[in-house]
Design an enzyme around this catalytic site. Structure first.
Site, mmCIF file in Angstrom:
data_model
loop_
_atom_site.group_PDB
_atom_site.id
_atom_site.type_symbol
_atom_site.label_atom_id
_atom_site.label_comp_id
_atom_site.label_asym_id
_atom_site.label_seq_id
_atom_site.Cartn_x
_atom_site.Cartn_y
_atom_site.Cartn_z
ATOM 1 N N ASN A 1 0.503 -2.308 3.596
ATOM 2 C CA ASN A 1 1.212 -3.134 2.617
ATOM 3 C C ASN A 1 1.685 -4.391 3.342
ATOM 4 O O ASN A 1 2.618 -4.336 4.143
ATOM 5 C CB ASN A 1 2.408 -2.325 2.068
ATOM 6 C CG ASN A 1 3.298 -3.157 1.168
ATOM 7 O OD1 ASN A 1 2.942 -4.260 0.750
ATOM 8 N ND2 ASN A 1 4.476 -2.625 0.872
ATOM 9 N N GLU B 1 8.143 7.623 1.150
ATOM 10 C CA GLU B 1 8.713 6.640 2.052
ATOM 11 C C GLU B 1 10.233 6.734 2.021
ATOM 12 O O GLU B 1 10.879 6.155 1.134
ATOM 13 C CB GLU B 1 8.286 5.232 1.628
ATOM 14 C CG GLU B 1 6.789 5.028 1.600
ATOM 15 C CD GLU B 1 6.425 3.561 1.754
ATOM 16 O OE1 GLU B 1 5.655 3.265 2.662
ATOM 17 O OE2 GLU B 1 6.937 2.725 0.984
ATOM 18 N N GLY C 1 10.866 -0.336 7.684
ATOM 19 C CA GLY C 1 11.153 -1.587 8.379
ATOM 20 C C GLY C 1 12.358 -1.511 9.307
ATOM 21 O O GLY C 1 12.845 -2.535 9.786
ATOM 22 N N GLU D 1 11.223 -1.487 -2.163
ATOM 23 C CA GLU D 1 11.736 -2.870 -2.233
ATOM 24 C C GLU D 1 11.724 -3.369 -3.674
ATOM 25 O O GLU D 1 12.584 -4.152 -4.077
ATOM 26 C CB GLU D 1 10.907 -3.777 -1.303
ATOM 27 C CG GLU D 1 11.261 -3.506 0.154
ATOM 28 C CD GLU D 1 10.147 -3.747 1.150
ATOM 29 O OE1 GLU D 1 9.163 -4.415 0.804
ATOM 30 O OE2 GLU D 1 10.257 -3.233 2.284
ATOM 31 N N SER E 1 8.084 2.914 9.149
ATOM 32 C CA SER E 1 7.974 2.606 10.579
ATOM 33 C C SER E 1 6.865 3.386 11.288
ATOM 34 O O SER E 1 7.030 3.818 12.431
ATOM 35 C CB SER E 1 9.328 2.826 11.281
ATOM 36 O OG SER E 1 10.303 1.975 10.724
ATOM 37 N N HIS F 1 7.314 0.639 -5.112
ATOM 38 C CA HIS F 1 7.775 0.491 -3.726
ATOM 39 C C HIS F 1 9.297 0.361 -3.717
ATOM 40 O O HIS F 1 9.878 -0.241 -4.618
ATOM 41 C CB HIS F 1 7.120 -0.727 -3.073
ATOM 42 C CG HIS F 1 7.349 -0.769 -1.597
ATOM 43 N ND1 HIS F 1 8.519 -1.246 -1.053
ATOM 44 C CD2 HIS F 1 6.588 -0.336 -0.558
ATOM 45 C CE1 HIS F 1 8.446 -1.120 0.268
ATOM 46 N NE2 HIS F 1 7.291 -0.575 0.592
ATOM 47 N N LYS G 1 3.147 -6.938 2.184
ATOM 48 C CA LYS G 1 4.378 -7.501 1.596
ATOM 49 C C LYS G 1 4.262 -9.028 1.457
ATOM 50 O O LYS G 1 3.178 -9.526 1.213
ATOM 51 C CB LYS G 1 5.596 -7.088 2.430
ATOM 52 C CG LYS G 1 5.635 -5.587 2.697
ATOM 53 C CD LYS G 1 6.940 -5.137 3.265
ATOM 54 C CE LYS G 1 6.880 -3.651 3.579
ATOM 55 N NZ LYS G 1 8.132 -3.097 4.005
HETATM 56 C C1 PEP Z 1 6.424 -0.001 3.645
HETATM 57 O O1 PEP Z 1 6.915 -1.041 3.299
HETATM 58 O O2 PEP Z 1 5.748 0.641 2.812
HETATM 59 C C2 PEP Z 1 6.657 0.465 5.000
HETATM 60 C C3 PEP Z 1 6.462 1.730 5.262
HETATM 61 O O3 PEP Z 1 7.080 -0.462 5.918
HETATM 62 P P1 PEP Z 1 7.212 -0.253 7.506
HETATM 63 O O4 PEP Z 1 5.953 0.397 7.974
HETATM 64 O O5 PEP Z 1 7.385 -1.639 8.063
HETATM 65 O O6 PEP Z 1 8.409 0.604 7.732
#
Ligand code: PEP
Length: 251
Positions: free
Chosen positions: A9, A166, A172, A96, A212, A94, A11
């Site tokens: 992703n 997630e 992040g 976010e 992450s 997601h 973003k």
């Molecule tokens: C994500 O935004 O789906 C995500 C898992 O981000 P990150 O890998 O940066 O934690």
């Protein structure tokens, strides 16, 4: 046997030319690698990235989509628009989108139903906040996100839905759920899918972990029984980090 599925992703990162460059690197470095791979650039990057991956198996997805067919919805992008440029996959829900743009489970459900009706494949994101986990609400939160998010979805459409677990606190932040924590949450999600759609659908459901994920922790996570892949943010922005994660899924 569930085929590993690794998704990136991007973003709100990378311009169309930067995205096309990264996509070309991925095509060349992932040639012959038998893992399902998806990348989700921003809307404006989609045409350049689609052109860059042409002839490869890399799937190009959108990061969001409207629940409406067309009309006066300023700033929105429809399934029809995406399909017209060759995008058949979309990330929905997601964290976010939920946190910064107010997407509720009910709204996510509308997007899921409409995208399915338009023939699209969905990567449905779910996950708890740190506060919810610490107050023992993990299963309650996942149960609500799944039950409401999938309300009205037929069992025959479930093969077009991938789940991305997630934990919000791990996105992040550099904090990763332990492989045990993640596998336990995935097992719970699979059990829940089984209670809603039966054993076969649950056994075949692809459940990615996100939060992450990086080359150094991917192997341990992907080795777990219930972890079928990953949805990756930060580490999907360079071939140097993304390619080794994809290759971990082969082991
Ligand atoms: C994500 O935004 O789906 C995500 C898992 O981000 P990150 O890998 O940066 O934690």
């Amino acid at each position: 046997m569930r085929k590993p599925y690794i998704a990136g992703n991007w973003k709100m990162n990378l311009t169309p030319s930067e995205g096309a460059k990264l996509a070309k690197e991925l095509v060349s470095e992932l040639k012959g690698v038998d893992v399902k791979v998806m990348i989700a650039p921003s809307f404006v990057c989609l045409p350049a990235v689609i052109a860059a991956v042409k002839g490869s198996n890399i799937i190009v997805a959108a990061q969001n989509v409207s629940d409406k067919e067309s009309g006066a919805y300023t700033g929105e992008v429809s399934c029809q628009m995406l399909k017209d440029i060759g995008v058949n996959d979309v990330i929905i829900g997601h964290s976010e989108r939920r946190t910064y743009y107010g997407e509720t489970d009910e709204w996510i459900n509308k997007k899921v139903l409409f995208a399915l009706s338009q023939g699209m494949n969905i990567d449905l994101c779910i996950g708890e906040t740190l506060k919810q986990r610490q107050s023992g609400e993990l299963e309650q939160v996942l149960s609500r996100q799944i039950k409401v998010g999938l309300e009205g979805v037929a069992a025959s459409d479930m093969s077009r839905i991938t789940f991305a677990y997630e934990p919000v606190w791990a996105i992040g932040t550099g904090m990763t759920a332990t492989a045990d924590d993640a596998d336990n949450a995935h097992a719970y999600i699979r059990k829940l899918i089984g209670s809603l759609y039966g054993k076969d659908v649950a056994e075949n459901a692809i459940i990615q972990y996100g939060g992450s994920v990086k080359p150094s922790n991917a192997k341990e996570l992907l080795a777990r029984e219930n972890i079928d892949g990953a949805l990756i943010g930060g580490a999907s922005l360079t071939a140097e980090k993304f390619v080794p994660i994809v290759k971990c899924a082969l082991e």
